[in-house]
Design a protein around this motif. Structure first.
Motif, PDB file in Angstrom:
ATOM      1  N   LEU A   1      12.921  46.281  16.545  1.00 23.76           N
ATOM      2  CA  LEU A   1      13.093  44.845  16.019  1.00 23.76           C
ATOM      3  C   LEU A   1      14.407  45.290  15.294  1.00 23.76           C
ATOM      4  CD1 LEU A   1      12.483  41.763  15.558  1.00 23.76           C
ATOM      5  CD2 LEU A   1      11.314  42.610  13.612  1.00 23.76           C
ATOM      6  N   THR A   2      15.580  44.586  15.956  1.00 19.03           N
ATOM      7  CA  THR A   2      16.799  44.837  15.231  1.00 19.03           C
ATOM      8  C   THR A   2      17.920  43.913  15.768  1.00 19.03           C
ATOM      9  OG1 THR A   2      18.345  46.596  14.651  1.00 19.03           O
ATOM     10  CG2 THR A   2      17.847  46.576  17.240  1.00 19.03           C
ATOM     11  N   LEU A   3      19.069  43.873  15.128  1.00 17.56           N
ATOM     12  CA  LEU A   3      19.919  42.818  15.394  1.00 17.56           C
ATOM     13  C   LEU A   3      20.419  42.978  16.824  1.00 17.56           C
ATOM     14  CD1 LEU A   3      22.283  43.234  12.260  1.00 17.56           C
ATOM     15  CD2 LEU A   3      20.586  41.457  12.640  1.00 17.56           C
ATOM     16  N   GLU A   4      20.830  41.831  17.533  1.00 14.32           N
ATOM     17  CA  GLU A   4      21.246  41.724  18.923  1.00 14.32           C
ATOM     18  C   GLU A   4      22.174  42.945  19.214  1.00 14.32           C
ATOM     19  OE1 GLU A   4      23.478  40.870  22.368  1.00 14.32           O
ATOM     20  OE2 GLU A   4      24.057  40.240  20.392  1.00 14.32           O
ATOM     21  N   PRO A   5      23.365  42.879  18.439  1.00 11.79           N
ATOM     22  CA  PRO A   5      24.242  43.936  18.810  1.00 11.79           C
ATOM     23  C   PRO A   5      23.932  45.344  18.776  1.00 11.79           C
ATOM     24  CG  PRO A   5      25.050  42.357  17.036  1.00 11.79           C
ATOM     25  CD  PRO A   5      23.812  42.218  17.389  1.00 11.79           C
TER      26      PRO A   5
ATOM     27  N   TYR B   1       9.334  50.033  15.512  1.00 16.60           N
ATOM     28  CA  TYR B   1      10.658  50.707  14.528  1.00 16.60           C
ATOM     29  C   TYR B   1      11.665  49.281  14.488  1.00 16.60           C
ATOM     30  CZ  TYR B   1       9.296  55.452  15.149  1.00 16.60           C
ATOM     31  OH  TYR B   1       8.654  56.570  15.146  1.00 16.60           O
ATOM     32  N   ALA B   2      11.988  49.171  13.024  1.00 18.05           N
ATOM     33  CA  ALA B   2      12.798  47.858  12.630  1.00 18.05           C
ATOM     34  C   ALA B   2      13.876  48.592  11.733  1.00 18.05           C
ATOM     35  CB  ALA B   2      12.092  47.059  11.809  1.00 18.05           C
ATOM     36  N   PHE B   3      14.961  48.096  12.150  1.00 18.26           N
ATOM     37  CA  PHE B   3      16.489  48.201  11.308  1.00 18.26           C
ATOM     38  C   PHE B   3      16.962  46.828  11.266  1.00 18.26           C
ATOM     39  CE2 PHE B   3      21.082  49.567  11.437  1.00 18.26           C
ATOM     40  CZ  PHE B   3      21.040  49.858  10.014  1.00 18.26           C
ATOM     41  N   VAL B   4      16.823  46.100  10.146  1.00 15.43           N
ATOM     42  CA  VAL B   4      17.487  44.959  10.015  1.00 15.43           C
ATOM     43  C   VAL B   4      18.077  44.815   8.509  1.00 15.43           C
ATOM     44  CG1 VAL B   4      16.913  42.253  10.168  1.00 15.43           C
ATOM     45  CG2 VAL B   4      15.587  43.774  11.667  1.00 15.43           C
ATOM     46  N   PRO B   5      19.095  45.043   8.596  1.00 13.46           N
ATOM     47  CA  PRO B   5      19.860  44.787   6.924  1.00 13.46           C
ATOM     48  C   PRO B   5      19.358  43.530   6.389  1.00 13.46           C
ATOM     49  CG  PRO B   5      21.515  45.788   8.326  1.00 13.46           C
ATOM     50  CD  PRO B   5      20.285  45.261   9.301  1.00 13.46           C
ATOM     51  N   THR B   6      18.953  43.408   5.203  1.00 16.21           N
ATOM     52  CA  THR B   6      18.571  42.217   4.380  1.00 16.21           C
ATOM     53  C   THR B   6      18.786  42.484   2.918  1.00 16.21           C
ATOM     54  OG1 THR B   6      16.234  42.919   3.730  1.00 16.21           O
ATOM     55  CG2 THR B   6      16.233  42.177   6.009  1.00 16.21           C
ATOM     56  N   GLY B   7      18.631  41.271   2.188  1.00 16.88           N
ATOM     57  CA  GLY B   7      18.959  41.333   0.800  1.00 16.88           C
ATOM     58  C   GLY B   7      17.867  42.120   0.299  1.00 16.88           C
ATOM     59  N   LEU B   8      16.665  42.376   0.937  1.00 19.36           N
ATOM     60  CA  LEU B   8      15.613  43.245   0.064  1.00 19.36           C
ATOM     61  C   LEU B   8      15.895  44.753   0.625  1.00 19.36           C
ATOM     62  CD1 LEU B   8      12.294  41.771   1.267  1.00 19.36           C
ATOM     63  CD2 LEU B   8      13.592  41.612  -0.898  1.00 19.36           C
ATOM     64  N   GLY B   9      15.399  45.593  -0.469  1.00 18.55           N
ATOM     65  CA  GLY B   9      15.284  47.029  -0.132  1.00 18.55           C
ATOM     66  C   GLY B   9      14.608  47.366   1.088  1.00 18.55           C
ATOM     67  N   ALA B  10      14.803  48.659   1.789  1.00 19.67           N
ATOM     68  CA  ALA B  10      14.096  48.787   2.896  1.00 19.67           C
ATOM     69  C   ALA B  10      12.548  48.715   2.780  1.00 19.67           C
ATOM     70  CB  ALA B  10      14.535  50.133   3.510  1.00 19.67           C
ATOM     71  N   LEU B  11      12.080  49.386   1.464  1.00 18.70           N
ATOM     72  CA  LEU B  11      10.843  49.734   1.195  1.00 18.70           C
ATOM     73  C   LEU B  11      10.030  48.471   1.084  1.00 18.70           C
ATOM     74  CD1 LEU B  11       8.927  51.884   0.969  1.00 18.70           C
ATOM     75  CD2 LEU B  11       9.466  52.187  -1.321  1.00 18.70           C
ATOM     76  N   SER B  12      10.854  47.539   0.381  1.00 13.91           N
ATOM     77  CA  SER B  12      10.239  46.069   0.396  1.00 13.91           C
ATOM     78  C   SER B  12      10.223  45.675   1.397  1.00 13.91           C
ATOM     79  CB  SER B  12      11.196  45.271  -0.884  1.00 13.91           C
ATOM     80  OG  SER B  12      11.318  45.873  -2.248  1.00 13.91           O
ATOM     81  N   PHE B  13      11.279  45.554   2.327  1.00 13.35           N
ATOM     82  CA  PHE B  13      11.035  44.913   3.598  1.00 13.35           C
ATOM     83  C   PHE B  13       9.982  45.523   4.437  1.00 13.35           C
ATOM     84  CE2 PHE B  13      12.869  44.160   7.987  1.00 13.35           C
ATOM     85  CZ  PHE B  13      12.554  42.499   8.003  1.00 13.35           C
TER      86      PHE B  13
ATOM     87  N   ALA C   1      16.231  40.725  17.382  1.00 12.08           N
ATOM     88  CA  ALA C   1      15.579  40.457  18.708  1.00 12.08           C
ATOM     89  C   ALA C   1      14.372  41.528  18.885  1.00 12.08           C
ATOM     90  CB  ALA C   1      16.503  40.287  19.687  1.00 12.08           C
ATOM     91  N   LEU C   2      13.614  41.585  19.641  1.00 12.59           N
ATOM     92  CA  LEU C   2      12.506  42.637  19.952  1.00 12.59           C
ATOM     93  C   LEU C   2      12.752  43.168  21.003  1.00 12.59           C
ATOM     94  CD1 LEU C   2       9.784  44.146  19.352  1.00 12.59           C
ATOM     95  CD2 LEU C   2       8.775  42.249  20.615  1.00 12.59           C
ATOM     96  N   SER C   3      12.628  44.522  21.277  1.00 12.21           N
ATOM     97  CA  SER C   3      12.803  44.949  22.515  1.00 12.21           C
ATOM     98  C   SER C   3      11.551  45.912  22.610  1.00 12.21           C
ATOM     99  CB  SER C   3      14.021  45.967  22.707  1.00 12.21           C
ATOM    100  OG  SER C   3      14.005  46.611  24.042  1.00 12.21           O
ATOM    101  N   VAL C   4      10.790  45.574  23.853  1.00  9.01           N
ATOM    102  CA  VAL C   4       9.485  46.497  24.114  1.00  9.01           C
ATOM    103  C   VAL C   4       9.709  47.546  25.024  1.00  9.01           C
ATOM    104  CG1 VAL C   4       7.252  46.212  25.151  1.00  9.01           C
ATOM    105  CG2 VAL C   4       8.140  44.319  23.727  1.00  9.01           C
TER     106      VAL C   4
ATOM    107  N   PHE D   1      17.922  55.094  11.994  1.00  8.05           N
ATOM    108  CA  PHE D   1      17.119  54.362  13.358  1.00  8.05           C
ATOM    109  C   PHE D   1      17.724  55.120  14.446  1.00  8.05           C
ATOM    110  CE2 PHE D   1      17.860  50.661  15.899  1.00  8.05           C
ATOM    111  CZ  PHE D   1      16.678  50.231  16.253  1.00  8.05           C
ATOM    112  N   ASP D   2      18.682  55.402  14.451  1.00  5.53           N
ATOM    113  CA  ASP D   2      19.487  55.907  15.874  1.00  5.53           C
ATOM    114  C   ASP D   2      18.652  57.193  16.299  1.00  5.53           C
ATOM    115  OD1 ASP D   2      21.406  55.236  17.804  1.00  5.53           O
ATOM    116  OD2 ASP D   2      22.566  56.867  17.027  1.00  5.53           O
ATOM    117  N   ASN D   3      18.265  58.168  15.169  1.00  7.76           N
ATOM    118  CA  ASN D   3      17.876  59.376  15.631  1.00  7.76           C
ATOM    119  C   ASN D   3      16.261  59.193  16.006  1.00  7.76           C
ATOM    120  OD1 ASN D   3      20.043  60.610  15.231  1.00  7.76           O
ATOM    121  ND2 ASN D   3      19.472  61.266  12.818  1.00  7.76           N
TER     122      ASN D   3
END
Lengths: 236, 348
Positions: free
Chosen positions: A83-87, A37-49, A204-207, A71-73
């Motif tokens: 895979l998401t931002l470290e904070p 599960y990835a949540f990384v805001p980028t300049g792309l749309g979520a579907l494209s990313f 960063a990735l958390s397993v 993502f939280d839910n």
């Protein structure tokens, strides 16, 4: 069912896909590889990313989320890795096993972007930012980044920061410095930037399961294009 | 004094009628979403509500459901939520019933008909009645509607022109420096404000005003003036029902003499891109789920201020959804790289 209804349903289904509640979200065949599960805001749309990340990680069920709340839910579903931002990992008390880096380390600088004149971080009373941590979490995030408290106008995607400036809804918006050029290229507003005092941890990735251990290897092998979207040049 | 007494009597009679109406009519089904969890229950029984309840008065349209989804996700951990779905035939007593059963700290009104119904509900009650704050969304030209409702604020449903023009400019490799719009006289303040915002983005919004009840010829002439005399690069079709009636669609917007075919035409509804109504090239409207989230944030702000609306200005929708017929657009324009990222594509 008329044509408009069909179109509306199609739009709704598409939106569901972007936020990760579409068909791909429920099809979890045991032999389809680990779920990331990835949540990384980028300049792309979520579907494209999602397309980009999924192509770069064949054998992994990649679900990209466009909004913090979704993502939280979804974390309750027990993915094999996130895979998401470290904070965000820190807020969820998840341990990073692979950390994204750029040329200056594992954090990146953010810019305060304003119209007409540059703003001093300490003087900012209202700021727009992509919501990555929810209402309370964002207050702390922005306070840490700016060194002061400001009223936050949260938006769901990077693209929505520009309208906040166009409409004069905030003093400034916060975005990674690497995205400033794209914002300036799109707008003819008299945009100015000031570097925010703080910095933000890169993705960063958390397993989370044994099956997810292979994700560490796969993330380290991600190609330059997908890494660039996340502001990462190297994974450690 | 006599007039005041008369108003008082009318209000008293109306109040009694409202209460009787509550008892006589079948209660509307209210969906309650408890604060802590995701479990929801539907009930038509009365509920003892506390001051942390948000009552959402909505329609049964898909777009309203999407706004509700966005709103619910943000609010449900902090507030009890209650949603009631009304159609255009709903009565003041049904509104009164929903409010009495939920005792809300705040009311969200979605759609024109529900905003009008709530205004009528307020007017039916005695002068001096205190109303909880109301947040109005999905309502056309909210700046007018909100004047008829006490203690109300909201988010406009019209995406600001500047946001739309910049979106189109970022998508196609063609100039979008001068945009034309035909509008009826009452919308002049709205168009003026849009012109001011567009100028900040280096875009000149040129308006051609028509009368309150314009003829097809008047609209057609205004349209031709924009294209042939003012030399606009693009057209913006206002979401004004009077300009988009079936009569106007067939005789003006879809007429072969309409010069729109040579330029981008921005509309506010995807059904104006369809084969039956190919008026526009780009449809740009609020992203409903994001609008729900924006509404939730507005409610949090109002709650933080002790449930006071005060002098709060109306908000504008921030997040947009863009729909294009990509094949159609490709025949006329060159898409910039990444132009279709995040854009809904439909085919005629």
């Amino acid at each position: 069912m008329n044509r408009r209804t069909v179109l509306e349903l199609a739009l709704g289904a598409s939106a569901a896909l972007v936020v990760g509640v579409g068909p791909q979200h429920t099809a979890h065949a045991a032999d389809a590889g680990p779920r990331l599960y990835a949540f990384v805001p980028t300049g792309l749309g979520a579907l494209s990313f999602q397309k980009l990340l999924a192509q770069a990680m064949p054998g992994t069920q990649v679900v990209v989320f466009g909004r913090h709340r979704d993502f939280d839910n979804a974390l309750a579903e027990g993915p094999d890795g996130v895979l998401t931002l470290e904070p965000i990992l820190r807020a969820k008390q998840l341990r990073p096993v692979v950390v994204g880096n750029n040329t200056s380390g594992s954090t990146e600088k953010y810019a305060l972007i304003s119209v007409g004149q540059a703003v001093e971080p300490a003087d900012v009373t209202s700021v727009g930012a992509v919501d990555i941590l929810g209402r309370q979490g964002m207050k702390e995030f922005v306070a840490n980044l700016l060194g002061t408290s400001a009223k936050i106008e949260p938006v769901t995607k990077v693209e929505d920061l520009l309208p906040l400036l166009q409409l004069g809804s905030v003093d400034a918006v916060l975005a990674p410095e690497r995205l400033v050029h794209a914002l300036q290229a799109k707008s003819k507003l008299d945009l100015h930037t000031t570097r925010a005092p703080g910095a933000v941890g890169l993705p960063a990735l958390s397993v989370m399961t044994a099956a997810g251990t292979v994700l560490a290897r796969d993330v380290k092998r991600l190609g330059p294009q997908v890494c660039e979207e996340m502001g990462v040049t190297r994974w450690d | 004094m006599g007039l005041r007494l008369k108003h008082g009597l009318v209000a008293m009679v109306t109040s009694v009628a409202l209460c009787l109406g509550c008892a006589a009519k079948r209660a509307s089904t209210i969906t309650f979403v408890p604060r802590s969890g995701t479990a929801s229950r539907s009930t038509s029984k009365s509920k003892s509500a506390d001051s942390r309840t948000i009552l959402v008065v909505m329609s049964t349209q898909l777009s309203a459901e999407r706004v509700w989804v966005g709103m619910k996700g943000e609010l449900s951990s902090d507030f009890d939520l209650a949603a009631v779905r009304f159609d255009d035939e709903a009565t003041i007593s049904a509104m009164s019933d929903a409010i009495h059963r939920t005792a809300p700290a705040c009311i969200v009104l979605m759609n024109n008909s529900n905003a009008r119904l709530y205004a009528r509900y307020q007017h039916a009650l005695p002068e001096g009645t205190q109303f909880p704050p109301a947040v109005i969304v999905m309502t056309s030209f909210l700046q007018d509607t909100v004047k008829s409702i006490k203690n109300a604020t909201g988010i406009s449903y019209e995406v600001p022109g500047a946001v739309q023009f910049v979106k189109v400019r970022s998508m196609i490799d063609a100039p979008v420096r001068k945009v034309g719009v035909v509008y009826r006289r009452p919308f002049e303040p709205f168009v003026s404000e849009q012109r001011r915002l567009a100028l900040r983005e280096g875009i000149d919004l040129v308006g051609r005003e028509v009368s309150l009840d314009p003829s097809q010829n008047e609209v057609s002439t205004a349209l031709k003036s924009l294209v042939e005399r003012d030399g606009v690069d693009a057209l913006w079709v206002s979401n004004d029902e009077a300009l988009l009636s079936q009569r106007m669609l067939s005789s003006v917007w879809l007429s072969s003499s309409n010069p729109r075919h040579r330029m981008p035409v921005i509309v506010g509804e995807p059904n104006l891109l369809t084969k039956e109504h190919p008026v526009g090239t780009f449809a740009i409207m609020p992203d409903d789920v994001a609008l729900g989230i924006q509404t939730a944030n507005l409610i949090f702000d109002v709650a933080d201020e002790g449930w006071k609306i005060g002098e709060r200005e109306l908000s504008l929708p921030i997040s947009i959804k863009t729909v294009v017929d990509a094949d159609e657009v490709r025949q006329k324009f060159v898409f910039k790289e990444g132009a279709l990222d995040g854009v809904e594509k439909m085919s005629r």
